[in-house]
Design a protein around this motif. Structure first.
Motif, PDB file in Angstrom:
ATOM      1  N   LEU A  58       9.758 -10.386  -2.742  1.00 13.85           N
ATOM      2  CA  LEU A  58       8.638 -11.816  -2.946  1.00 13.85           C
ATOM      3  C   LEU A  58       8.000 -11.741  -1.179  1.00 13.85           C
ATOM      4  CD1 LEU A  58       7.320 -14.043  -3.815  1.00 13.85           C
ATOM      5  CD2 LEU A  58       9.752 -15.251  -2.857  1.00 13.85           C
ATOM      6  N   ASP A  59       9.392 -11.186  -0.147  1.00 17.01           N
ATOM      7  CA  ASP A  59       9.185 -11.272   1.465  1.00 17.01           C
ATOM      8  C   ASP A  59       7.878 -10.071   1.171  1.00 17.01           C
ATOM      9  OD1 ASP A  59      10.037 -12.096   3.711  1.00 17.01           O
ATOM     10  OD2 ASP A  59      10.467 -10.503   3.794  1.00 17.01           O
ATOM     11  N   ASN A  60       8.170  -9.284   0.673  1.00 17.53           N
ATOM     12  CA  ASN A  60       7.278  -8.342   0.925  1.00 17.53           C
ATOM     13  C   ASN A  60       6.212  -8.109  -0.249  1.00 17.53           C
ATOM     14  OD1 ASN A  60       4.987  -6.416   2.095  1.00 17.53           O
ATOM     15  ND2 ASN A  60       6.532  -4.707   1.446  1.00 17.53           N
ATOM     16  N   ILE A  61       5.138  -8.894  -1.031  1.00 21.04           N
ATOM     17  CA  ILE A  61       4.416  -9.297  -2.263  1.00 21.04           C
ATOM     18  C   ILE A  61       3.153  -8.333  -2.449  1.00 21.04           C
ATOM     19  CG2 ILE A  61       3.193 -11.555  -1.868  1.00 21.04           C
ATOM     20  CD1 ILE A  61       5.308  -9.861  -5.271  1.00 21.04           C
ATOM     21  N   HIS A  62       2.805  -8.652  -1.065  1.00 17.23           N
ATOM     22  CA  HIS A  62       1.249  -7.746  -1.102  1.00 17.23           C
ATOM     23  C   HIS A  62       1.548  -6.086  -0.928  1.00 17.23           C
ATOM     24  CE1 HIS A  62      -0.714 -12.102  -0.905  1.00 17.23           C
ATOM     25  NE2 HIS A  62      -0.256 -11.882   0.185  1.00 17.23           N
ATOM     26  N   GLY A  63       1.863  -6.258  -0.593  1.00 10.04           N
ATOM     27  CA  GLY A  63       2.265  -4.775  -0.198  1.00 10.04           C
ATOM     28  C   GLY A  63       2.629  -3.830  -1.471  1.00 10.04           C
ATOM     29  N   TYR A  64       4.166  -4.504  -1.828  1.00 13.48           N
ATOM     30  CA  TYR A  64       4.354  -4.122  -3.161  1.00 13.48           C
ATOM     31  C   TYR A  64       3.342  -4.380  -4.585  1.00 13.48           C
ATOM     32  CZ  TYR A  64       7.180  -3.802  -7.504  1.00 13.48           C
ATOM     33  OH  TYR A  64       7.434  -3.727  -9.364  1.00 13.48           O
ATOM     34  N   LEU A  65       2.515  -4.884  -4.634  1.00 13.71           N
ATOM     35  CA  LEU A  65       1.640  -5.520  -5.352  1.00 13.71           C
ATOM     36  C   LEU A  65       0.447  -3.538  -4.979  1.00 13.71           C
ATOM     37  CD1 LEU A  65       0.856  -9.045  -5.701  1.00 13.71           C
ATOM     38  CD2 LEU A  65       1.262  -7.577  -7.957  1.00 13.71           C
ATOM     39  N   THR A  66       0.343  -3.702  -4.094  1.00 14.60           N
ATOM     40  CA  THR A  66      -0.569  -2.745  -3.336  1.00 14.60           C
ATOM     41  C   THR A  66      -0.127  -1.117  -4.042  1.00 14.60           C
ATOM     42  OG1 THR A  66      -1.185  -3.524  -1.898  1.00 14.60           O
ATOM     43  CG2 THR A  66      -1.865  -1.481  -1.253  1.00 14.60           C
ATOM     44  N   ASP A  67       1.022  -0.965  -4.117  1.00 13.80           N
ATOM     45  CA  ASP A  67       1.873   0.337  -4.378  1.00 13.80           C
ATOM     46  C   ASP A  67       2.183   0.291  -5.633  1.00 13.80           C
ATOM     47  OD1 ASP A  67       2.493   0.992  -1.606  1.00 13.80           O
ATOM     48  OD2 ASP A  67       4.249   0.421  -1.704  1.00 13.80           O
ATOM     49  N   LEU A  68       1.715  -0.688  -6.339  1.00 11.82           N
ATOM     50  CA  LEU A  68       2.121  -0.379  -8.009  1.00 11.82           C
ATOM     51  C   LEU A  68       1.016  -0.818  -7.944  1.00 11.82           C
ATOM     52  CD1 LEU A  68       3.426  -0.870 -10.425  1.00 11.82           C
ATOM     53  CD2 LEU A  68       3.048  -3.681 -10.248  1.00 11.82           C
ATOM     54  N   LEU A  69      -0.003  -1.142  -7.836  1.00 10.83           N
ATOM     55  CA  LEU A  69      -1.582  -0.730  -8.688  1.00 10.83           C
ATOM     56  C   LEU A  69      -2.196   0.630  -8.034  1.00 10.83           C
ATOM     57  CD1 LEU A  69      -3.370  -4.738  -7.406  1.00 10.83           C
ATOM     58  CD2 LEU A  69      -2.806  -3.320  -9.496  1.00 10.83           C
ATOM     59  N   ARG A  70      -1.346   1.396  -7.095  1.00  8.22           N
ATOM     60  CA  ARG A  70      -2.311   2.172  -6.406  1.00  8.22           C
ATOM     61  C   ARG A  70      -1.478   3.616  -7.699  1.00  8.22           C
ATOM     62  NH1 ARG A  70       0.200   2.812  -1.791  1.00  8.22           N
ATOM     63  NH2 ARG A  70      -2.534   1.968  -0.991  1.00  8.22           N
ATOM     64  N   GLU A  71      -0.384   3.068  -8.309  1.00  8.62           N
ATOM     65  CA  GLU A  71       0.485   3.732  -8.734  1.00  8.62           C
ATOM     66  C   GLU A  71       0.285   3.765 -10.641  1.00  8.62           C
ATOM     67  OE1 GLU A  71       5.382   4.181 -10.871  1.00  8.62           O
ATOM     68  OE2 GLU A  71       5.323   3.597  -9.095  1.00  8.62           O
TER      69      GLU A  71
END
Length: 510
Positions: A58-71
């Motif tokens: 949650l603290d880095n939700i935008h960064g996590y979503l970006t990595d997830l969507l890239r994968e």
């Protein structure tokens, strides 16, 4: 040993404790017996679905979503806790964007779920659909496009920058004080938006940094709206019914906002002025009731205040990391400054919005900042009828689709291998003019029929502020202060941006 403990729990535990114990051992088995996995794909747990991964990131939700969507190739299906209505598609695929926001626009209205989450906006333009939306948008376009209002924007921007922002930054520079620059910009844009919408300057931007009830109420509203996005719907509805937590703050915030608007409406009746409120209250062609005016003005305030303020904060933070870009903006302003009188070339230098309107590199740098840090980091839609997205996923009626505008700006397939870099030159054509990028890949002002009406106003304000600050000041970041996105409906900096302000005695001094 683990199996023995489980047998003991099975024998002695009540049903709820047994359920928790089982979940714990499933978790333990997963991480003790499976090989480490660097994949960003979340585990779909029984009962809780993928929700634990959201909480963990949650603290880095935008960064996590970006990595997830890239994968995952720009689209991923998220499964939330059972029976909570939190299953949705997450995507940043431009093909999906143009399909939902443009080509098949009629099948993706805001709908009841959206308007329930954003109930504080009432029946205003952001919640409205069909004829109500079309009627409100036509009226808003006429008013904001009128020459009288455009002139009012120029006047307000000049007065607030010259009479408020520059003197404040000058005094803070003399004190060598540490200041949160994001807070300064949010105060600036709150005053500017209040002036344009209500014809009132609440004086939020002053050396005392006062607490303005209306501004604080808007902050509390934004926090509550974000919580409604990340917790199961039954949870926040229960909190609303019990009047606790963020929902209690939201209810109190609404009272403050409604009272401010009611007082503003009463004050505006029968009086002249160029604000949007006056245009609605004293409209000779059509009479609007107080609720319609309340909903309309609150929508304008929420759209104009936080988005522009956050955009300016990220712009100057990026500029501080890229001195070459700042130098190019100074060169461009230097050419403009040659046309001014000699006595205007020293502190402070202020420009009208019309003077900086056609500056190519400044506009490109602002677009680049908005690409990397879009003020609205996500949008969501639901189809009315069965649909299939261009990426191949089914979209049955009611399926929530979340569009990550933050992630889209960081996709190599959309913006190239240098997508993570701040490079204003990508917005400039070979002939030196501005390069147009389609809204379905640059969604900072939405896309399709719902493209932001206030786009030109936002750019004119940002350019006036940016030009004045770049010419007159430089910022020294406080050592050790970390700048990162805040999980919120509006993409703000989590802990602001702490800086010391230094005067430039002449605009050419770096």
């Amino acid at each position: 040993m683990a199996s023995s403990l489980l047998l003991v729990l099975l024998h002695h535990s009540p049903p709820l404790e047994l359920l928790l114990a089982c979940c714990f051992f499933l978790f333990l088995f997963k991480y003790l017996h499976l090989k480490p996995n660097k994949s960003k794909r979340p585990t779909n747990w029984p009962i809780v679905g993928m929700f634990p991964t959201v909480l963990a990131n949650l603290d880095n939700i935008h960064g996590y979503l970006t990595d997830l969507l890239r994968e995952c190739g720009c689209t991923f299906y998220f499964r939330g806790p059972w029976f909570c209505g939190m299953n949705f598609l997450v995507t940043c695929d431009p093909a999906n964007v143009i399909h939902v926001f443009n080509s098949n626009f009629a099948n993706y209205p805001k709908g009841g779920e959206f308007s329930e989450i954003f109930d504080i906006l009432g029946d205003g333009i952001f919640n409205a659909d069909d004829e109500s939306w079309r009627s409100q948008r036509r009226k808003a376009q006429i008013l904001t496009g009128h020459s009288q209002f455009r002139s009012f924007v120029v006047t307000c921007s000049r007065e607030k920058v010259e009479g408020g922002l520059i003197p404040l930054l000058g005094r803070l520079a003399e004190r060598d004080a540490v200041v949160d620059l994001q807070d300064v910009f949010l105060r600036l844009t709150f005053d500017m938006t209040c002036s344009l919408v209500f014809g009132v300057d609440p004086g939020c931007l002053s050396i005392e940094f006062p607490t303005v009830p209306f501004a604080r109420a808007m902050d509390h509203a934004m926090e509550a709206l974000y919580v409604r996005h990340i917790v199961p719907t039954p949870c926040w509805k229960l909190m609303r019914w019990l009047n606790i937590g963020k929902e209690k703050k939201l209810a109190a915030a609404r009272e403050v906002m409604d009272e401010f608007v009611a007082q503003s409406i009463a004050r505006s009746r029968g009086h002249g002025g160029r604000s949007l409120l006056t245009s609605y209250v004293n409209n000779e062609e059509q009479e609007y009731d107080d609720k319609y005016i309340r909903d309309t003005t609150v929508n304008f305030m929420l759209a104009g205040r936080d988005t522009t303020g956050a955009g300016l904060a990220w712009f100057f933070w990026l500029l501080s990391k890229n001195p070459k870009a700042e130098s190019k903006i100074l060169e461009e302003l230097g050419e403009l400054l040659k046309k001014k009188e000699a006595h205007e070339q020293f502190f402070p230098v202020v420009f009208d919005t019309e003077e900086v309107a056609k500056l190519v590199y400044l506009h490109a740098a602002l677009c680049e900042a908005l690409r990397l840090y879009p003020p609205v980091p996500f949008e969501h839609k639901c189809p009315v009828r069965e649909d299939v997205l261009p990426s191949g996923e089914r979209a049955p009626p009611g399926r929530r689709i979340m569009f990550s505008t933050y992630s889209m700006g960081r996709m190599e397939g959309v913006w190239g291998e240098d997508c993570a870099e701040f490079r204003p030159e990508r917005w400039i054509s070979e002939r030196g003019g501005l390069r147009h990028e389609p809204a379905y890949k640059f969604m900072s002002f939405n896309c399709g029929p719902r493209t932001c009406i206030g786009k030109d106003v936002a750019f004119s304000q940002m350019k006036a502020v940016a030009a004045a600050i770049v010419c007159n000041f430089r910022f020294e970041a406080v050592e050790g202060h970390v700048v990162k996105p805040k999980p919120s409906v509006i993409l703000q900096m989590k802990d602001g941006w702490k800086v010391r302000i230094k005067k430039k005695n002449h605009y050419l001094q770096a």
